[in-house]
Structure formats: C-alpha cells, structure tokens
Design an enzyme around this catalytic site. Sequence first.
Site, mmCIF file in Angstrom:
data_model
loop_
_atom_site.group_PDB
_atom_site.id
_atom_site.type_symbol
_atom_site.label_atom_id
_atom_site.label_comp_id
_atom_site.label_asym_id
_atom_site.label_seq_id
_atom_site.Cartn_x
_atom_site.Cartn_y
_atom_site.Cartn_z
ATOM 1 N N HIS A 1 -1.147 48.480 32.286
ATOM 2 C CA HIS A 1 -1.497 49.735 31.605
ATOM 3 C C HIS A 1 -1.933 50.779 32.640
ATOM 4 C CE1 HIS A 1 -1.154 48.653 27.294
ATOM 5 N NE2 HIS A 1 -1.224 47.445 27.803
ATOM 6 N N TYR B 1 -9.086 41.610 34.235
ATOM 7 C CA TYR B 1 -9.444 43.043 34.241
ATOM 8 C C TYR B 1 -10.458 43.304 35.359
ATOM 9 C CZ TYR B 1 -7.621 43.937 29.444
ATOM 10 O OH TYR B 1 -6.857 44.091 28.319
#
Lengths: 372, 185
Positions: A79, A348
Amino acid sequence: MTPDNFGISYICLVSSGALKLAATRHFGRLAGTGVVLLGAAGAFLYLGGWFNPEALTPARFADGFERADGIYSGFRLNHAKGVCVSGSFESNGRGTRLSKAVVFKPGRVPIIGRFSLPGGNPYVADEPETVHGLGLLFKLPDGEEWRTAMIDTPVFNVNTPQAFYDRLFAAQPDPKTGKPDPEKMAAFLVSHPETVQAMKIIQSHPAPSGFDNSTFYGLNAFWFVDGSGISTPVRWSMVPEQPFVAADTAAAHGDKNYLFDALIASIHQHPLQWHLIITIGQPSDPTNDATIPWPDAREQVDVGTLTLDRVESEDADSCRVINFDPLVLPEGIAPSADPLLSARSAVYSQSFTRRAGEKKLPSAVTPSEVQK
Amino acid sequence: VSMSPATEQRQFTVRMRFFHWLTAAMVLTMLGIGLAMVASLAYYHRLISIHRPLGILILILVVIRFINRRYSTLPPFLPTMSPRERSIASASELFLYALLIVQPLVGWGMLSAARYPIMLHGSLHLFPILPHNVMLYAVLRRAHTVLAYLLSLTILAHFGAVLFHSWVMRDGTFSRMAPWRVRAH
C-alpha cells in the site's frame, strides 16, 4: 573504558588463566565452562531464529515484498501509494453496550487517515478494478489510540501469513511477459481452496468507482470487551454516505492518479462521510479466518460517523510517519486468534522501521496536485 | 561465628542478593522475549505486549537496586582476584548498570519518537519522552538492537567469570551472591 577494550582485556585475562590451567587437572572443568557458555549463547540464538533460516520472520517477509515489488526509498512495503486525510469520528454512544473503549462514548475524536492502493510501487497507475485501502488512527482523549487498516473487499483472499507470502510470489509478473505466470497462480489455488472461495465472494461484489464510495472492511475479527468484562466477537466496516457507483473500466483515460484526483476533488467539494458498522458474531462464526464471511443475518450496529474533510499529499508527512498497525488498540478492543493479526502487526512494524530510516522520495500525488 | 572483619561479611546483603536474582530473572526473560519477538510472526504481538511493561519494571527495579547498592556494605573481593581482575569486575558492574538503565530508556524513547502509544496494561500507558521524529526512531531502534546484543555479551562474560572462579578455581565466588545463606567457616 570502551566495551571493546573491556572485552579484549577480559578475554586476555581469562585465556591466560585458561592456559595455565589447561596443563593441569582442571582442564575438564574448564572445558565444561566453555560448553555451558556456548550452550547459553546457543539457547538465545535459537530463540532469535538463527538456526532456522527457512522460517518466515518479519524481516524475511519484508525482504519478500522488496523482492516482489522493488525497493522504493521511504515508502511502505505494501500500500505504498497514498494520500493523507484527516477529520473526526463522532460516536453516537451505541457501541458502549459492546465495548468499554473510550472511542464509543458519545462524542467526537480527531482522525488521521490514509487512502491507498495495494502493492509496493508508490508510482503505480490507478486502475478501475484495483483494491482501495483506508488506514485510520482514532486519537482518544485519554492518550490511547485505535488504529485500523482496511480494504474494500468483504473478505481477505488468504487466511495465513505463509499463504499471503506464497500468493505474493504466485501473482508476480514474469519478467519476460510482464504478466503473472498462470501456472504458478493455478498451483497456488490448488493448494488454497479457501482463496478460491474468497475470490468468488470478492468478485461477486461490483467494484466501486472511487475511494469515496467504497465500503472498507476491517477483515479480521476482534473482541469487544464491555465494562463487566464480557467479550463479543465483532468485525467492523466503514459504509459510505456517498452513493455507490460501479467502477467504469473506461474511466482511467491514461491518467495515472485519476482515483486520487477524484478523491481530492470530492473532499474539496464537501466532507466525505462513512458509518462505522459493527457486525456482531455468533459463537459459531469463525474469528480466526479472514477468508470466511459471517452470515448476512448477523446483527449490525451503527456506532458513529467518520467525517473526512481535509486531504494532503503524503509529502506533508501527516500520515506518512504513521504505522497503521491493526493491533494498536484501546482498552475495550482485543485481538482475535486470527494468525494474520499478529503477523500484520509484526510486518507493518518492520516496514515502518525500514522506511523511517530511509531518504524519502517524493510521493506520486504531489502537494500541488492536492491543492488543485 | 567469628566477628573478625575478614569473616563477618562474606556474602552480599540479603537485599542485594534479592535484587540481583530478581533482575537476573527479569533481564534474561526480557532478552529471550526480545530475540524471539523480532523473529516471530505468530507470537510477535503477545511477546511485545509483555516486553513493554517488563522493560519499564526493569528500569524501575534497576534504579532502586542502584540506590540500594550505594547505601550497602559490600563484602571484600576474594584473595583469588588480582588487582587487575578486581578493576575489571568493578568496571563491568558499572557497565551492566549503565546498560540496564539506558536500554529501557532507548526503548521508551524510540516508541515516543515513532508516536506509538506506549501501552503497559489495560488503558495504562506512558507519556512520550521524545519529539515525533521517525528518523530519530530509526536510529534508536537500531541502538536498541545493538544494546541488546551488548547486554547479552556482558551478561555472558559475567556468567563465564563466575563459572570460572566458582567451578574451575573453586574459590567460592558464587556463594557471595548465592540466593541462600552461606555460613562462614
């Protein structure tokens, strides 16, 4: 004394003593000391995964993203393309019966968000059929935070971290043809019937035309914990106030940022709104498998309204410096046993650590584009 | 029991020994958790949820322990230790104290610089001690790893030295810090 000097003089001291003793009857005990020390060091290195080079660790996962999509300095590993937004969430108080989290008490909390497209390439061209992402950070008045990273598919296409990793490479374009190798994907799907099922569900939902009319799903299940300690399995989604318009495959017109430009124009026109819908699971509903939807008949509670009224380029740093880690949760929301959750948090974090130390390249959606 | 100065205190005080073994258990657990957590997808969240509050507990404990040490009488060094070895032992003790105080502060600082909420238990969380700066986070995050390995090596050297003295030289070094009471004879 520097640690190095200290270490060296210590080693000299021990080894000179060791030499003297080596010639004596103490040799066995001296060797024993060495074995014990090596054993202790080995036990710790074992915990750190040093003897298991095949295991999928957060670092190897991150390496996989970099191998698959390339390295883009200063960007997220997945992303990567996005814009920052901000606004507020107004709770109507109806969530308090399910969770004691401060965010559900009636009132308004500030929001920082980020709309994004999947993949590691921050300069990828917007496409009509692409998945839309929305990361949100709810800033609660007591200093707690709730962060969530959602996409606009009702279920996720894999249910384990390993499957995510394997699918990443099965979907990789062949350098010769520029297209994914259909045989690789076919082989992946044969061993992952849950992905085949999930893809059917995803494809049965028509793709929305833009970010503003997308419904975003939290995908993983969580537990809401109320004031008396009672836990309820939940999933959440953000349902847009903006009317649904199906994606138009002719809409791209060769404009690489058309989805982001449309979002910017629409926020400049009027604030965008979504309803935070909590779906309440039953004991029979799986909480550890993001590929399986819960039945449509499950009770849903509208707990408040998200309003996004500001948009900024990522170059302004307002959301670029945030890790939308789905396990940054306030008291009153707890993770389920879904294996994707801990893995998402770990990877992440790895992605955040890497890009935090990198020089930042400019974002595809520039500050001047946002001001238009 | 003789009350001559040479034999009146062979062991560290009860309080010092208590602090020593409590710190040892907590720090070894912490190093294990830290190593396992960065290598694990499945247990990452569970481990980091223990790592944060345990780190703060260690920081508090080590500060109290350091103050207690300053106001305690230490047993004399054993005659088997040369002056050089004694100064290395004292320096390594100071170095361990420094590491045990700096490491949790670096952890707290790096989470502050990244603007993660520093959750301890329930809704209890710590305030940030550094400004929001991700480059600072990146530097501190690396320092946290380097310090963890340095701490592990220093503990290993400490363990090795005690093992060498107590097991190879049999000079009773371990009994000075033994969790049980060792009588002078």
